[in-house]
Motif scaffolding. Structure first.
Motif, PDB file in Angstrom:
ATOM      1  N   ASP A 164      52.572  18.238  77.901  1.00 51.57           N
ATOM      2  CA  ASP A 164      52.515  18.647  76.496  1.00 51.57           C
ATOM      3  C   ASP A 164      53.649  19.605  76.153  1.00 51.57           C
ATOM      4  N   ARG A 165      53.911  20.563  77.041  1.00 51.88           N
ATOM      5  CA  ARG A 165      54.998  21.509  76.781  1.00 51.88           C
ATOM      6  C   ARG A 165      56.337  20.776  76.732  1.00 51.88           C
ATOM      7  N   ALA A 166      56.533  19.843  77.640  1.00 59.37           N
ATOM      8  CA  ALA A 166      57.788  19.096  77.680  1.00 59.37           C
ATOM      9  C   ALA A 166      57.989  18.289  76.407  1.00 59.37           C
ATOM     10  N   ILE A 167      56.942  17.626  75.947  1.00 58.98           N
ATOM     11  CA  ILE A 167      57.036  16.815  74.733  1.00 58.98           C
ATOM     12  C   ILE A 167      57.345  17.697  73.525  1.00 58.98           C
ATOM     13  N   GLU A 168      56.665  18.831  73.424  1.00 59.96           N
ATOM     14  CA  GLU A 168      56.887  19.727  72.292  1.00 59.96           C
ATOM     15  C   GLU A 168      58.310  20.287  72.313  1.00 59.96           C
ATOM     16  N   ALA A 169      58.769  20.704  73.495  1.00 60.55           N
ATOM     17  CA  ALA A 169      60.126  21.249  73.607  1.00 60.55           C
ATOM     18  C   ALA A 169      61.167  20.194  73.280  1.00 60.55           C
ATOM     19  N   GLN A 170      60.947  18.989  73.753  1.00 56.91           N
ATOM     20  CA  GLN A 170      61.873  17.895  73.477  1.00 56.91           C
ATOM     21  C   GLN A 170      61.942  17.604  71.982  1.00 56.91           C
TER      22      GLN A 170
END
Length: 341
Positions: A64-70
């Motif tokens: 989830d963090r990776a998707i949001e940051a991306q």
């Protein structure tokens, strides 16, 4: 910031993730798996932006963090495109070129212009954002009329080219009459850096961003080993002329073999304002730096110098550089060896 599908940067590949961006012939990251790496989730996304393809690959414990940051990084890229795209009359650069004065100066544009001026000095003034009037003249004459401009035509636009034709301050940018700027040789690198800094601020430790060959690595692949980047062989005799290791650094390559104006390929998108011609000795120039912005601008500026001169400058700056000249003669700065495999 270019109209062509293939840009001067499309000669770097992140080895190993070719399937992610299979529509880009010159992009590819080779993962090396450790126990730590296998605990990370891989998030990858490619979007058509800046008339090329931008890929952001993230490895993180939290999907989830990776998707949001991306998602935030891509939003930042789109925001900056609206400032720097000279082909868009509604962008700040497009407005400046048309009206010769910009009073509402975004801080990003002011910062980038200062960086461009600094890179110009480092490259003996070969990198010059005011080259656009000469570049457009040559491109239009060759592509539309089928011949190189007359000397008189070149002499008419040369007074518009040069840093003396632009006044820069945080509140106002002014161009002389007839002068226009292009940030094609540096803006993409700056945008990649801004996206990378956003990812870092979001807690991302392992990622790589590729914008048509302007590459910025955040951390490494597995907490232990570097990303591997392939530099395309200009003559296509083999896949790569060099493979390098990259961690927390950026690389950009300028080449003459993807975007040219004539069948002979002797006239292409990089123009040396002093000769009013494309450089004839250099085929490609790769620069590694702490930021994609510096790598981007220096790869363009040093391309216009002789390979010997570019290496001398790179050694003086302690910058890793690899230049390929005609005949596949390779010139390297002293600091390049520690990155090659």
């Amino acid at each position: 910031m270019v109209k062509k599908k293939y840009t001067r940067r499309d000669c770097l590949k992140i080895l190993g993730f070719l399937s992610i961006t299979s529509t880009i012939p010159f992009l590819s990251v080779e993962p090396v798996f450790s126990s730590e790496f296998l605990r990370l989730k891989k998030i990858s996304r490619t979007l058509p932006l800046m008339n090329t393809y931008v890929t952001i690959i993230i490895f993180d414990e939290s999907k989830d963090r990776a998707i949001e940051a991306q998602s935030k990084a891509f939003s930042r890229i789109k925001q900056l495109i609206k400032i720097f795209n000279r082909f868009d009359p509604n962008s700040h650069v497009g407005f400046l070129n048309e009206n010769k004065q910009l009073n509402d100066v975004p801080p990003e544009l002011f910062t980038l212009l200062l960086k461009a001026k600094s890179i110009s000095k480092l490259s003996l003034n070969k990198f010059d954002i005011t080259i656009l009037p000469l570049l457009e003249l040559i491109e239009d004459e060759v592509k539309i009329h089928g011949h190189f401009p007359e000397i008189k035509e070149i002499e008419e636009v040369l007074p518009y080219v040069g840093w003396e034709n632009i006044s820069i301050s945080p509140k106002k940018i002014t161009l002389s009459k007839g002068t226009k700027i292009t940030l094609d040789g540096i803006a993409k690198g700056y945008i990649v850096d801004q996206a990378a800094e956003l990812l870092i601020s979001e807690g991302i430790k392992h990622a790589i961003i590729d914008a048509g060959g302007d590459i910025r690595a955040i951390g490494n692949k597995d907490g232990n080993r570097s990303w591997r980047i392939g530099i395309e062989d200009p003559d296509m005799e083999k896949k790569y002329i060099q493979i390098i290791n990259l961690s927390n650094l950026a690389i950009a390559t300028s080449g003459n073999y993807r975007n040219f104006f004539t069948p002979s390929k002797k006239l292409f998108h990089i123009i040396d304002k002093e000769m009013a011609l494309s450089p004839q000795r250099t085929v490609s120039c790769s620069v590694i730096s702490n930021t994609a912005c510096i790598a981007d601008g220096l790869a363009t500026g040093l391309f216009c110098l002789s390979p010997e001169k570019s290496v001398k400058i790179a050694n003086g700056l302690n910058i890793p550089l690899l230049t390929v000249a005609h005949g596949k003669r390779i010139f390297k700065s002293n600091s390049w060896a520690k990155f090659s495999t």
